[in-house]
Design a protein around this motif. Structure first.
Motif, PDB file in Angstrom:
ATOM      1  N   ARG A  47      38.454   1.489   0.590  1.00 60.45           N
ATOM      2  CA  ARG A  47      37.703   2.255  -0.354  1.00 60.45           C
ATOM      3  C   ARG A  47      36.586   2.749   0.281  1.00 60.45           C
ATOM      4  O   ARG A  47      35.904   2.184   0.932  1.00 60.45           O
ATOM      5  N   ALA A  48      36.831   4.293   0.159  1.00 59.55           N
ATOM      6  CA  ALA A  48      35.636   5.144   0.816  1.00 59.55           C
ATOM      7  C   ALA A  48      34.773   5.671  -0.263  1.00 59.55           C
ATOM      8  O   ALA A  48      35.330   5.870  -1.304  1.00 59.55           O
ATOM      9  N   ARG A  49      33.633   6.082   0.237  1.00 62.32           N
ATOM     10  CA  ARG A  49      32.686   6.538  -0.746  1.00 62.32           C
ATOM     11  C   ARG A  49      31.710   7.468  -0.042  1.00 62.32           C
ATOM     12  O   ARG A  49      31.303   7.111   1.190  1.00 62.32           O
ATOM     13  N   ASP A  50      31.245   8.530  -0.575  1.00 66.36           N
ATOM     14  CA  ASP A  50      30.370   9.577   0.077  1.00 66.36           C
ATOM     15  C   ASP A  50      29.796  10.670  -1.007  1.00 66.36           C
ATOM     16  O   ASP A  50      30.370  10.796  -2.065  1.00 66.36           O
ATOM     17  N   TRP A  51      28.923  11.311  -0.597  1.00 66.76           N
ATOM     18  CA  TRP A  51      28.157  12.302  -1.358  1.00 66.76           C
ATOM     19  C   TRP A  51      28.553  13.593  -1.018  1.00 66.76           C
ATOM     20  O   TRP A  51      28.868  13.927   0.307  1.00 66.76           O
ATOM     21  N   PHE A  52      28.854  14.485  -2.030  1.00 66.40           N
ATOM     22  CA  PHE A  52      29.345  15.857  -1.809  1.00 66.40           C
ATOM     23  C   PHE A  52      28.508  16.748  -2.840  1.00 66.40           C
ATOM     24  O   PHE A  52      28.228  16.592  -3.871  1.00 66.40           O
ATOM     25  N   SER A  53      28.379  18.117  -2.469  1.00 69.13           N
ATOM     26  CA  SER A  53      27.875  19.149  -3.282  1.00 69.13           C
ATOM     27  C   SER A  53      29.161  19.601  -4.208  1.00 69.13           C
ATOM     28  O   SER A  53      30.237  19.496  -3.915  1.00 69.13           O
ATOM     29  N   GLU A  54      28.565  20.431  -5.292  1.00 69.28           N
ATOM     30  CA  GLU A  54      29.603  21.087  -5.959  1.00 69.28           C
ATOM     31  C   GLU A  54      30.518  21.974  -5.033  1.00 69.28           C
ATOM     32  O   GLU A  54      31.758  22.174  -5.379  1.00 69.28           O
ATOM     33  N   ASP A  55      29.853  22.742  -4.151  1.00 66.32           N
ATOM     34  CA  ASP A  55      30.823  23.564  -3.230  1.00 66.32           C
ATOM     35  C   ASP A  55      31.719  22.942  -2.661  1.00 66.32           C
ATOM     36  O   ASP A  55      32.783  23.449  -2.005  1.00 66.32           O
ATOM     37  N   ASP A  56      31.796  21.659  -2.265  1.00 65.14           N
ATOM     38  CA  ASP A  56      32.703  20.756  -1.751  1.00 65.14           C
ATOM     39  C   ASP A  56      33.882  20.385  -2.632  1.00 65.14           C
ATOM     40  O   ASP A  56      35.025  19.937  -1.971  1.00 65.14           O
ATOM     41  N   VAL A  57      33.775  20.418  -3.705  1.00 63.27           N
ATOM     42  CA  VAL A  57      34.784  20.183  -4.644  1.00 63.27           C
ATOM     43  C   VAL A  57      35.764  21.096  -4.510  1.00 63.27           C
ATOM     44  O   VAL A  57      35.264  22.362  -5.214  1.00 63.27           O
ATOM     45  N   GLN A  58      36.845  21.160  -4.318  1.00 62.61           N
ATOM     46  CA  GLN A  58      38.046  22.182  -4.104  1.00 62.61           C
ATOM     47  C   GLN A  58      38.588  22.490  -5.466  1.00 62.61           C
ATOM     48  O   GLN A  58      38.888  23.556  -5.972  1.00 62.61           O
ATOM     49  N   GLU A  59      38.684  21.356  -6.400  1.00 64.49           N
ATOM     50  CA  GLU A  59      39.523  21.415  -7.778  1.00 64.49           C
ATOM     51  C   GLU A  59      39.222  20.262  -8.484  1.00 64.49           C
ATOM     52  O   GLU A  59      38.954  19.172  -7.959  1.00 64.49           O
ATOM     53  N   ILE A  60      38.790  20.645  -9.875  1.00 64.50           N
ATOM     54  CA  ILE A  60      38.881  19.266 -10.742  1.00 64.50           C
ATOM     55  C   ILE A  60      40.109  18.941 -11.362  1.00 64.50           C
ATOM     56  O   ILE A  60      40.629  19.879 -11.776  1.00 64.50           O
ATOM     57  N   LEU A  61      40.540  17.871 -11.257  1.00 67.50           N
ATOM     58  CA  LEU A  61      41.790  17.324 -11.475  1.00 67.50           C
ATOM     59  C   LEU A  61      42.144  17.100 -13.121  1.00 67.50           C
ATOM     60  O   LEU A  61      40.917  16.471 -13.469  1.00 67.50           O
ATOM     61  N   GLY A  62      43.171  17.167 -13.649  1.00 69.09           N
ATOM     62  CA  GLY A  62      43.422  16.790 -15.081  1.00 69.09           C
ATOM     63  C   GLY A  62      43.494  17.487 -16.005  1.00 69.09           C
ATOM     64  O   GLY A  62      43.361  18.728 -16.062  1.00 69.09           O
ATOM     65  N   ALA A  63      44.007  17.144 -17.301  1.00 72.46           N
ATOM     66  CA  ALA A  63      44.316  18.236 -18.306  1.00 72.46           C
ATOM     67  C   ALA A  63      43.268  18.330 -19.256  1.00 72.46           C
ATOM     68  O   ALA A  63      43.152  19.454 -19.814  1.00 72.46           O
ATOM     69  N   LYS A  64      42.154  17.548 -19.413  1.00 72.08           N
ATOM     70  CA  LYS A  64      41.207  17.591 -20.380  1.00 72.08           C
ATOM     71  C   LYS A  64      39.972  18.315 -19.696  1.00 72.08           C
ATOM     72  O   LYS A  64      39.828  18.107 -18.490  1.00 72.08           O
ATOM     73  N   PRO A  65      38.951  18.835 -20.279  1.00 69.37           N
ATOM     74  CA  PRO A  65      37.884  19.359 -19.640  1.00 69.37           C
ATOM     75  C   PRO A  65      36.983  18.341 -19.090  1.00 69.37           C
ATOM     76  O   PRO A  65      36.939  17.182 -19.270  1.00 69.37           O
ATOM     77  N   HIS A  66      36.571  18.518 -17.856  1.00 69.50           N
ATOM     78  CA  HIS A  66      35.746  17.545 -17.010  1.00 69.50           C
ATOM     79  C   HIS A  66      34.262  17.867 -16.700  1.00 69.50           C
ATOM     80  O   HIS A  66      33.815  17.531 -16.009  1.00 69.50           O
ATOM     81  N   LYS A  67      33.751  18.991 -17.161  1.00 69.50           N
ATOM     82  CA  LYS A  67      32.503  19.555 -17.050  1.00 69.50           C
ATOM     83  C   LYS A  67      31.639  19.634 -18.487  1.00 69.50           C
ATOM     84  O   LYS A  67      32.309  19.576 -19.305  1.00 69.50           O
ATOM     85  N   MET A  68      30.578  19.260 -18.097  1.00 76.45           N
ATOM     86  CA  MET A  68      29.736  19.243 -19.611  1.00 76.45           C
ATOM     87  C   MET A  68      28.415  19.908 -19.197  1.00 76.45           C
ATOM     88  O   MET A  68      27.881  19.921 -17.994  1.00 76.45           O
ATOM     89  N   LYS A  69      27.431  20.303 -20.036  1.00 74.18           N
ATOM     90  CA  LYS A  69      26.312  20.784 -20.213  1.00 74.18           C
ATOM     91  C   LYS A  69      25.116  19.765 -20.393  1.00 74.18           C
ATOM     92  O   LYS A  69      25.473  19.133 -21.270  1.00 74.18           O
TER      93      LYS A  69
END
Length: 77
Positions: A47-69
């Motif tokens: 199992r790997a883990r690391d920190w990323f900025s939003e610019d590193d995220v290429q795509e949010i996966l899944g059918a339901k909304p995954h962002k919130m304010k």
């Protein structure tokens, strides 16, 4: 003064590269509204883990909304 930030929900799956799909496990908000995401994924049996900025995220996966304010207010004491 109110300040809203849009973030990817903890628990969402994201694509970080062609080979890496990961789960957002932590959201950190730093000074200046800089948002970072701690993501984890499996690399074989490790199992790997690391920190990323939003610019590193290429795509949010899944059918339901995954962002919130989320909002903050400056309160003077």
């Amino acid at each position: 003064m109110k300040n809203d930030i849009e973030i990817i929900n903890v628990g969402s799956y994201v694509r970080l590269s062609e080979e890496i799909m990961a789960k957002v496990i932590t959201v950190a908000i730093h000074q200046g509204n800089v948002v970072q995401y701690e993501c984890s994924w499996w690399c074989g049996e490790t199992r790997a883990r690391d920190w990323f900025s939003e610019d590193d995220v290429q795509e949010i996966l899944g059918a339901k909304p995954h962002k919130m304010k989320i909002g903050f207010s400056n309160v003077k004491v």
